[in-house]
Motif scaffolding. Structure first.
Motif, PDB file in Angstrom:
ATOM      1  N   ASP A 224      43.079  44.536  38.123  1.00 49.75           N
ATOM      2  CA  ASP A 224      42.297  44.709  39.337  1.00 49.75           C
ATOM      3  C   ASP A 224      40.919  44.082  39.147  1.00 49.75           C
ATOM      4  O   ASP A 224      40.108  44.549  38.345  1.00 49.75           O
ATOM      5  N   MET A 225      40.651  43.000  39.866  1.00 49.55           N
ATOM      6  CA  MET A 225      39.376  42.311  39.712  1.00 49.55           C
ATOM      7  C   MET A 225      38.210  43.216  40.118  1.00 49.55           C
ATOM      8  O   MET A 225      37.078  43.025  39.669  1.00 49.55           O
ATOM      9  N   VAL A 249      31.145  37.842  32.789  1.00 45.12           N
ATOM     10  CA  VAL A 249      31.768  38.280  34.027  1.00 45.12           C
ATOM     11  C   VAL A 249      31.236  37.516  35.243  1.00 45.12           C
ATOM     12  O   VAL A 249      32.003  37.136  36.133  1.00 45.12           O
ATOM     13  N   ALA A 250      29.924  37.227  35.257  1.00 48.45           N
ATOM     14  CA  ALA A 250      29.352  36.534  36.417  1.00 48.45           C
ATOM     15  C   ALA A 250      29.946  35.144  36.553  1.00 48.45           C
ATOM     16  O   ALA A 250      30.270  34.691  37.650  1.00 48.45           O
ATOM     17  N   GLN A 251      30.110  34.507  35.400  1.00 44.78           N
ATOM     18  CA  GLN A 251      30.664  33.153  35.429  1.00 44.78           C
ATOM     19  C   GLN A 251      32.090  33.143  35.959  1.00 44.78           C
ATOM     20  O   GLN A 251      32.472  32.272  36.750  1.00 44.78           O
ATOM     21  N   ILE A 252      32.881  34.130  35.525  1.00 46.96           N
ATOM     22  CA  ILE A 252      34.269  34.201  35.983  1.00 46.96           C
ATOM     23  C   ILE A 252      34.317  34.396  37.498  1.00 46.96           C
ATOM     24  O   ILE A 252      35.147  33.802  38.189  1.00 46.96           O
ATOM     25  N   PHE A 253      33.422  35.220  38.017  1.00 52.84           N
ATOM     26  CA  PHE A 253      33.457  35.478  39.453  1.00 52.84           C
ATOM     27  C   PHE A 253      32.857  34.321  40.263  1.00 52.84           C
ATOM     28  O   PHE A 253      33.308  34.048  41.363  1.00 52.84           O
ATOM     29  N   LEU A 264      43.647  35.090  41.536  1.00 56.78           N
ATOM     30  CA  LEU A 264      43.356  36.521  41.405  1.00 56.78           C
ATOM     31  C   LEU A 264      42.185  36.922  42.292  1.00 56.78           C
ATOM     32  O   LEU A 264      42.203  37.959  42.953  1.00 56.78           O
ATOM     33  N   LEU A 265      41.136  36.087  42.271  1.00 56.89           N
ATOM     34  CA  LEU A 265      39.953  36.406  43.064  1.00 56.89           C
ATOM     35  C   LEU A 265      40.252  36.292  44.549  1.00 56.89           C
ATOM     36  O   LEU A 265      39.819  37.127  45.349  1.00 56.89           O
ATOM     37  N   ALA A 266      41.052  35.288  44.896  1.00 59.72           N
ATOM     38  CA  ALA A 266      41.366  35.087  46.313  1.00 59.72           C
ATOM     39  C   ALA A 266      42.199  36.234  46.858  1.00 59.72           C
ATOM     40  O   ALA A 266      42.091  36.588  48.033  1.00 59.72           O
ATOM     41  N   VAL A 540      33.431  47.359  43.467  1.00 59.57           N
ATOM     42  CA  VAL A 540      32.650  46.293  44.097  1.00 59.57           C
ATOM     43  C   VAL A 540      33.427  44.989  44.066  1.00 59.57           C
ATOM     44  O   VAL A 540      34.344  44.805  43.274  1.00 59.57           O
ATOM     45  N   ALA A 541      33.050  44.070  44.938  1.00 60.47           N
ATOM     46  CA  ALA A 541      33.755  42.803  45.009  1.00 60.47           C
ATOM     47  C   ALA A 541      33.203  41.812  43.993  1.00 60.47           C
ATOM     48  O   ALA A 541      33.868  40.863  43.609  1.00 60.47           O
ATOM     49  N   HIS A 542      31.981  42.040  43.551  1.00 61.18           N
ATOM     50  CA  HIS A 542      31.333  41.092  42.656  1.00 61.18           C
ATOM     51  C   HIS A 542      30.438  41.881  41.697  1.00 61.18           C
ATOM     52  O   HIS A 542      29.804  42.853  42.114  1.00 61.18           O
ATOM     53  N   PRO A 543      30.387  41.442  40.421  1.00 67.14           N
ATOM     54  CA  PRO A 543      29.596  42.222  39.450  1.00 67.14           C
ATOM     55  C   PRO A 543      28.134  42.427  39.872  1.00 67.14           C
ATOM     56  O   PRO A 543      27.533  43.423  39.472  1.00 67.14           O
TER      57      PRO A 543
END
Lengths: 554, 311
Positions: A224-225, A249-253, A264-266, A540-543
């Motif tokens: 779960d992202m 984590v920020a870079q991955i998102f 996965l993110l989409a 949350v959707a983003h870190p």
């Protein structure tokens, strides 16, 4: 407690170093490498999330760290935990390391506890297997730990059995048990996947607190992202047994490189449905004052049976072509509401009207017509299909039952339904066992669709599926609703699914509808405290949206 | 709990009544008890005298009614041969059978459970195959055959053990081994499969992750969970023990209920057979009740009524 070994180069070895890990599992076609050449480090106080889908090898990777594999599965490569090489140790040597250097928390928390031993016994056993404490000292330590993982009245909890705990409570006990031996690394394999969203938020907060308090290294496995966005410092994305991408984590998102990471993110950001303003169309279903209770099991011979109220005075109206969502936690009665509307259960009080006429009973002539017009899609596609019947036959069966047209015509209709859900002729002769989870759910949808129903209940339609597969199924359901013009009731605890799919949402708590509104309105401005809690519990959707205050409110 | 016991007692009484009715009718349909008692050449007056004495001249329904009427007053009927109370004849044989059956039961547990547990722990090794081979042999070979083979080896050839009768501890060995081997076989197979069932459960992995060594994981976490289904089997085993004792007591001339049953059936000792049936049925019903109680003791999930509806 710190036992950093100094390596030749002078740099301290990390808490955990995994290099070149390969895990071989037996398969029908001989040995298969389910994990291939996986390497990563974790330091104290740091959280690494391994994210991936079913069979990506992420759980096997986690199990390798304490060599907890079942017989027949073998791990090679190097796992250095606090400087000890783990792989290849004897059971005796491993039992020293397990629990002391690293502990593990599993996805299913209730089954992970021994059902015939009291919780306290199991906790004390864990302590005394690594630390020389007296029974009394261990007991005191246990009580302190249970309190620190947020369990109220810990003395009483020591005396209960696993089946008397809720999933969230059992997970807290598991975490206490993992920490009572003072490990420096905690491995958590999908620790919140089986839990309700509000409980998930609590457990994630707890893990974060404990990580800070004990300066723990944390290895989290997740699909779960959202959980990843909440927890990770660094992320490793696994796909087909390999780490395909790793980074902060920020870079991955923000800048995902690998196509799978992007997928996965989409999957979390479905196309938002254009919500129609509810027209004053004639409702297909109108339910008023529904009440349903279930008798509690009797404990003594002449005891009066108590009752559990599953549905408590619920009014629901579903319009033509409308998609209504029911959200709430497990046990809130949302599935029971679905069954009541389908006529599969009879309410103890209240009425259900179909097209303005009262719900027929199984003796009425119109019952058959109702069964044809109302269909259901279940949560678990694996058990919703007959494992011994071929796909086409299963989809055709409803037509056989209702005696629709000639035999050849039925097969053609079944094939069309399968085609509509995106399955071609190659699956017709297959048995469900040969299909993937997503394909099975498509078959289930085709089977419901073949009768061209006017109303469908989708009871947790994607919660048994992988995220990216679930996203496809959601798109499919939305498309089918448009093409076939029918009304849907989506029952789910997955708020993001409901948000993308439905026109109108109802929030169910303890059998009551506490709030009802147009989707975007309710999600943006929930009024009832329970709706607010539910919506704020969603990861949350983003870190960058993480904040201690947000979770402190939960 | 009290509900369970009340229901079981009621059902047990119904079972006794049903069985007794069946036995009553079948025994009377299958031949005249007086033929066995008096022989073919008895003069008709004598036969008539005894027929009237035992009430066989009455219609069947009346005999049936009178028999149950007597039971409620504690009259179990009499043995034809010596005129003693039928219950008394049976009760004096019970200790011998209980001694034999109980010892054999313990023997089958002591042999079967460790074999099954070891077979599961060392699955697919020589140990597994050996113990399962033994288990199959144990319950596939009929009792009388094992008994005769054992007598051949240990009594006739080696002359170590007595082949029949009671008295010393040595007299116990052959009947106990004969009667217990079949039980040990099925217990071993069942213990193995229920161990395999639990050994991959999530809590076993938890125990491993806690850092417990294998012997402790097996003894403290696997065995207590595997014991739950095994207990069910033990209830059935008791019935097999009673059935087996009929044969084994005959082979080893053991003066127990089993041999009494065989003799009484041949001699058409109606009252004695009926008394044995009643006692055996009560034993079985009690054993099954004990199994259910043991369940609740072993498995905390059974203690409160199954927790209700899950959504």
């Amino acid at each position: 407690m710190t036992k950093f070994d100094i390596q030749k180069g002078g740099a301290p070895a990390p808490l955990l170093r995994v290099s070149g890990l390969t895990v071989t599992v037996p398969s029908p076609n001989g040995q298969m490498e389910a994990v291939q050449d996986v390497s990563f480090d974790i330091g104290r106080g740091e959280t690494l999330c391994i994210v991936g889908e079913t069979a990506s090898g992420k759980s096997l990777t986690a199990l390798s760290i304490l060599d907890l594999h079942s017989p027949g599965i073998s791990a090679t490569g190097e796992v250095l935990l606090n400087g000890h090489a783990i792989l290849g140790l004897s059971d005796r040597a491993l039992s020293e390391v397990r629990g002391r250097d690293a502990s593990m928390v599993f996805q299913e928390s209730v089954p992970a506890l021994n059902p015939v031993q009291k919780v306290g016994t199991q906790l004390i056993e864990a302590i005394r297997s690594h630390r020389t404490l007296s029974l009394e000292e261990s007991r005191a330590e246990t009580l302190g730990l249970l309190a620190s993982v947020g369990i109220r009245a810990p003395e009483q909890r020591l005396r209960v059995y696993a089946h008397q705990l809720s999933g969230g409570m059992a997970q807290r006990v598991m975490i206490a048990m993992a920490l009572c031996t003072q490990p420096s690394l905690l491995i958590a394999d999908e620790p919140t996947t089986a839990l309700d969203v509000t409980v998930q938020a609590q457990i994630l907060t707890l893990l974060r607190d404990l990580r800070a308090r004990y300066n723990l290294g944390l290895l989290m496995i997740s699909h779960d992202m959202g959980v990843v966005a909440e927890m990770a410092d660094r992320v490793a994305v696994m796909f087909n047994g390999r780490i395909v991408e790793t980074g902060p984590v920020a870079q991955i998102f923000d800048a995902p490189e690998h196509p799978f990471t992007r997928k996965l993110l989409a999957a979390r950001q479905h196309r938002r449905r254009k919500h129609k303003t509810p027209k004053a169309s004639k409702p297909i279903i109108e339910a008023k004052g529904l009440i349903r209770h279930y008798p509690n099991p009797r404990r003594k011979l002449f005891e009066r049976r108590g009752e559990t109220v599953a549905v408590d005075n619920v009014d629901i109206t579903i319009g033509q072509n409308e998609i209504v969502g029911l959200i709430g936690e497990s046990g809130s009665g949302k599935s029971t509401i679905g069954r009541l509307l389908l006529g599969l259960e009879t309410p103890d009080a209240g009425t259900v009207a179909i097209d303005g006429r009262p719900m027929p009973s199984p003796r009425d002539a119109s019952w058959q017509a109702l069964r044809r017009a109302f269909q259901v899609i279940f949560q678990d596609p694996h058990s919703a299909l007959d494992p011994r019947a071929r796909v086409l036959d299963q989809v055709r069966e409803p037509l056989d039952i209702f005696d629709v047209g000639a035999a050849t015509e039925r097969s053609a209709k079944a094939a069309m339904a399968l085609d509509q859900v995106g399955l071609d002729a190659s699956v017709h002769r297959k048995f469900p066992g040969a299909l993937s989870g997503g394909q099975k759910q498509r078959v289930v949808i085709a089977r419901a669709l073949v009768l061209q129903p006017r109303f469908m209940v989708c009871d947790e339609p994607v919660s048994a599926l992988d995220v990216s597969v679930g996203a496809q199924i959601i798109d499919l359901i939305a498309r089918i609703q448009r093409e076939n013009k029918m009304s849907l009731l989506i029952v789910s605890h997955d708020l993001s699914l409901v948000r993308t799919l439905v026109d109108r949402v109802m929030v169910v708590q303890a059998g009551r509808i506490v709030e009802e509104g147009e989707t975007s309105e309710l999600f943006d401005m929930p009024r009832h405290p329970y709706s607010r809690l539910l919506i704020s519990s969603v990861p949350v959707a983003h870190p960058r949206e993480r904040s201690p205050q947000r979770l402190a409110a939960i | 709990m009290s509900r369970l016991i009340a229901m079981r007692t009621l059902r047990g009484l119904l079972t006794v009544w049903g069985l007794l009715t069946l036995v009553f009718v079948v025994l009377r349909l299958s031949g005249d008890p007086l033929d066995a008692l008096l022989g073919d050449e008895a003069p008709p007056e004598v036969v008539d005298y005894y027929r009237a004495l035992y009430g066989f001249d009455q219609p069947l329904w009346r005999q049936y009614f009178l028999y149950f009427w007597g039971l409620f007053q504690g009259d179990w009927g009499q043995s034809f041969r010596d005129g003693r109370d039928a219950l008394e004849v049976v009760v004096e044989r019970i200790p011998a059978t209980v001694q034999l059956g109980f010892t054999a039961f313990l023997f089958s547990l002591a042999l079967g459970i460790p074999l099954g547990v070891l077979a599961a722990v060392y699955r697919n090794t020589f140990l597994d195959r050996f113990s399962m081979g033994f288990a199959v042999l144990g319950f596939a070979l009929p009792n009388f055959f094992i008994g005769i083979i054992l007598i051949l080896i240990f009594s006739m050839t080696l002359r170590w053990l007595p082949s029949s009768g009671t008295g010393t501890l040595a007299h116990f060995i052959l009947p106990v081994v004969t009667l217990g081997t079949a039980g040990a076989g099925s217990i071993a197979r069942f213990a193995r499969s229920s161990m395999l069932e639990v050994i991959n459960r999530p809590y076993m992995r938890t125990a491993q992750a806690k850092g417990l060594r294998r012997p402790r994981r097996i003894m403290w976490h696997a065995v207590p969970n595997a014991a739950i289904p095994i207990v069910t089997l033990l209830g059935f085993r008791l019935g097999d023990m009673i059935a087996g004792s009929v044969v084994v007591e005959a082979v080893f001339a053991w003066p127990g209920v089993g041999r009494l049953l065989v003799n009484s059936v041949t001699a058409r000792e109606l009252a004695v057979v009926q008394a044995i049936i009643v006692i055996v049925t009560i034993t079985m019903v009690t054993a099954n009740l004990l199994v259910d109680l043991a369940y609740t003791w072993l498995d905390p999930r059974q203690r409160e009524g199954r927790s209700g509806h899950k959504n």
